[in-house]
Design an enzyme around this catalytic site. Structure first.
Site, mmCIF file in Angstrom:
data_model
loop_
_atom_site.group_PDB
_atom_site.id
_atom_site.type_symbol
_atom_site.label_atom_id
_atom_site.label_comp_id
_atom_site.label_asym_id
_atom_site.label_seq_id
_atom_site.Cartn_x
_atom_site.Cartn_y
_atom_site.Cartn_z
ATOM 1 N N LYS A 9 0.835 -1.216 0.000
ATOM 2 C CA LYS A 9 0.000 0.000 0.000
ATOM 3 C C LYS A 9 0.866 1.262 0.000
ATOM 4 C CE LYS A 9 -2.072 -1.015 3.924
ATOM 5 N NZ LYS A 9 -1.547 -2.328 4.352
ATOM 6 N N ARG A 84 -9.286 0.785 9.255
ATOM 7 C CA ARG A 84 -8.810 -0.563 9.537
ATOM 8 C C ARG A 84 -9.823 -1.371 10.334
ATOM 9 N NH1 ARG A 84 -3.018 0.148 9.083
ATOM 10 N NH2 ARG A 84 -1.828 -1.716 9.565
ATOM 11 N N ARG A 123 11.524 -6.575 4.891
ATOM 12 C CA ARG A 123 11.452 -5.148 5.212
ATOM 13 C C ARG A 123 12.045 -4.886 6.596
ATOM 14 N NH1 ARG A 123 5.617 -2.222 5.031
ATOM 15 N NH2 ARG A 123 5.389 -2.950 7.156
ATOM 16 N N ARG A 129 11.775 -1.182 11.929
ATOM 17 C CA ARG A 129 10.463 -1.283 12.593
ATOM 18 C C ARG A 129 10.400 -2.539 13.447
ATOM 19 N NH1 ARG A 129 5.460 -0.012 8.657
ATOM 20 N NH2 ARG A 129 4.514 -1.392 10.210
ATOM 21 N N ARG A 141 -0.123 -9.498 13.454
ATOM 22 C CA ARG A 141 -0.671 -8.410 12.637
ATOM 23 C C ARG A 141 -1.557 -8.955 11.519
ATOM 24 N NH1 ARG A 141 4.682 -5.931 11.063
ATOM 25 N NH2 ARG A 141 3.524 -4.620 9.617
HETATM 26 P P1 ADP Z 1 1.374 -2.198 7.993
HETATM 27 O O1 ADP Z 1 0.307 -1.870 6.988
HETATM 28 O O2 ADP Z 1 2.650 -2.595 7.345
HETATM 29 O O3 ADP Z 1 0.909 -3.114 9.085
HETATM 30 P P2 ADP Z 1 1.177 0.451 9.169
HETATM 31 O O4 ADP Z 1 2.354 1.329 9.107
HETATM 32 O O5 ADP Z 1 -0.026 0.786 8.357
HETATM 33 O O6 ADP Z 1 1.797 -0.945 8.805
HETATM 34 O O7 ADP Z 1 0.675 0.290 10.679
HETATM 35 C C1 ADP Z 1 1.545 -0.095 11.730
HETATM 36 C C2 ADP Z 1 0.757 -0.259 13.039
HETATM 37 O O8 ADP Z 1 0.114 0.991 13.383
HETATM 38 C C3 ADP Z 1 -0.393 -1.268 13.009
HETATM 39 O O9 ADP Z 1 0.033 -2.588 13.259
HETATM 40 C C4 ADP Z 1 -1.293 -0.708 14.131
HETATM 41 O O10 ADP Z 1 -0.793 -1.030 15.413
HETATM 42 C C5 ADP Z 1 -1.173 0.784 13.981
HETATM 43 N N1 ADP Z 1 -2.214 1.354 13.090
HETATM 44 C C6 ADP Z 1 -1.997 1.958 11.880
HETATM 45 N N2 ADP Z 1 -3.157 2.379 11.339
HETATM 46 C C7 ADP Z 1 -4.140 2.019 12.224
HETATM 47 C C8 ADP Z 1 -5.560 2.162 12.229
HETATM 48 N N3 ADP Z 1 -6.223 2.746 11.209
HETATM 49 N N4 ADP Z 1 -6.244 1.677 13.294
HETATM 50 C C9 ADP Z 1 -5.622 1.101 14.313
HETATM 51 N N5 ADP Z 1 -4.277 0.922 14.372
HETATM 52 C C10 ADP Z 1 -3.547 1.377 13.340
#
Ligand code: ADP
Length: 185
Positions: A9, A84, A123, A129, A141
């Site tokens: 994404k 999400r 990654r 991270r 996750r």
């Molecule tokens: P990825 O898509 O690679 O999991 P992100 O950078 O989008 O990574 O998100 C990393 C973390 O941030 C998630 O595992 C979650 O803990 C938190 N997070 C991000 N966006 C949301 C959201 N919309 N609602 C709840 N938690 C979120």
């Protein structure tokens, strides 16, 4: 942009903002920014993020609302990693309706779990991270995604806004498929 962690994404969003001049809103990036700045919100979110769990809906909805207000003259937005949960999707619809706007469409990147795990571990080698470095956290996750986030696709499907794209292939191939969908909006 919709899809599981590691679906691509962020990579595709970057290319889309360059092509269309949109504002990129990634809740993951916004949360990591809060952590870097050492805010109270960041400290709270970090615990959950490091565990592979979602942060509370109200926190991310508040962040998105602030960003929309701060970019009133934008041509448009790409939401990446948000909504999400179904509750976040419903809140976003309400928020946009209050601004006489709406979601044009959802582009879902489809990638199988084995490929996701492989990509995230790769990654993790250089992203720094914590949530990418550990196979147990990565699987958590993906489970959070399947339990809480996958239903968001149905939410937009019911509105006839869901378009699925194969997320396996070269970055340019996938980008071509996405721009094909966007051309129809
Ligand atoms: P990825 O898509 O690679 O999991 P992100 O950078 O989008 O990574 O998100 C990393 C973390 O941030 C998630 O595992 C979650 O803990 C938190 N997070 C991000 N966006 C949301 C959201 N919309 N609602 C709840 N938690 C979120």
């Amino acid at each position: 942009m919709f899809g599981p962690p590691g679906a691509g994404k962020g990579t595709q969003s970057q290319k889309l903002i360059e092509k269309y001049g949109l504002i990129h809103l990634s809740t993951g990036d916004l949360l990591r920014g809060e952590i870097t700045q050492g805010t109270a919100l960041g400290l709270e979110a970090k615990k959950l993020m490091d565990e592979g769990l979602l942060v509370p809906d109200a926190v991310v909805i508040g962040m998105i609302s602030n960003k929309l207000d701060a970019n009133k003259s934008a041509k448009g937005f790409i939401f990446d990693g948000f909504p999400r949960t179904v509750a976040q999707a419903a809140a976003l619809d309400e928020l946009l309706a209050s601004k006489s706007s709406q979601i044009s469409g959802m582009i879902a990147l489809e990638v199988n779990d084995d490929e996701l795990e492989h990509r995230l571990l790769l990654r993790g080698k250089d992203s720094g991270r914590a949530d990418d470095a550990n196979p147990g956290i990565i699987r958590k996750r993906i489970k959070e995604y399947n339990d809480k986030t996958a239903p968001v696709a149905d939410f937009y499907k019911k509105q006839n806004k869901l378009k699925s794209i194969n997320g396996i292939g070269s970055i340019d191939e996938i980008f071509g498929a996405i721009t094909g969908v966007i051309a129809a909006y």
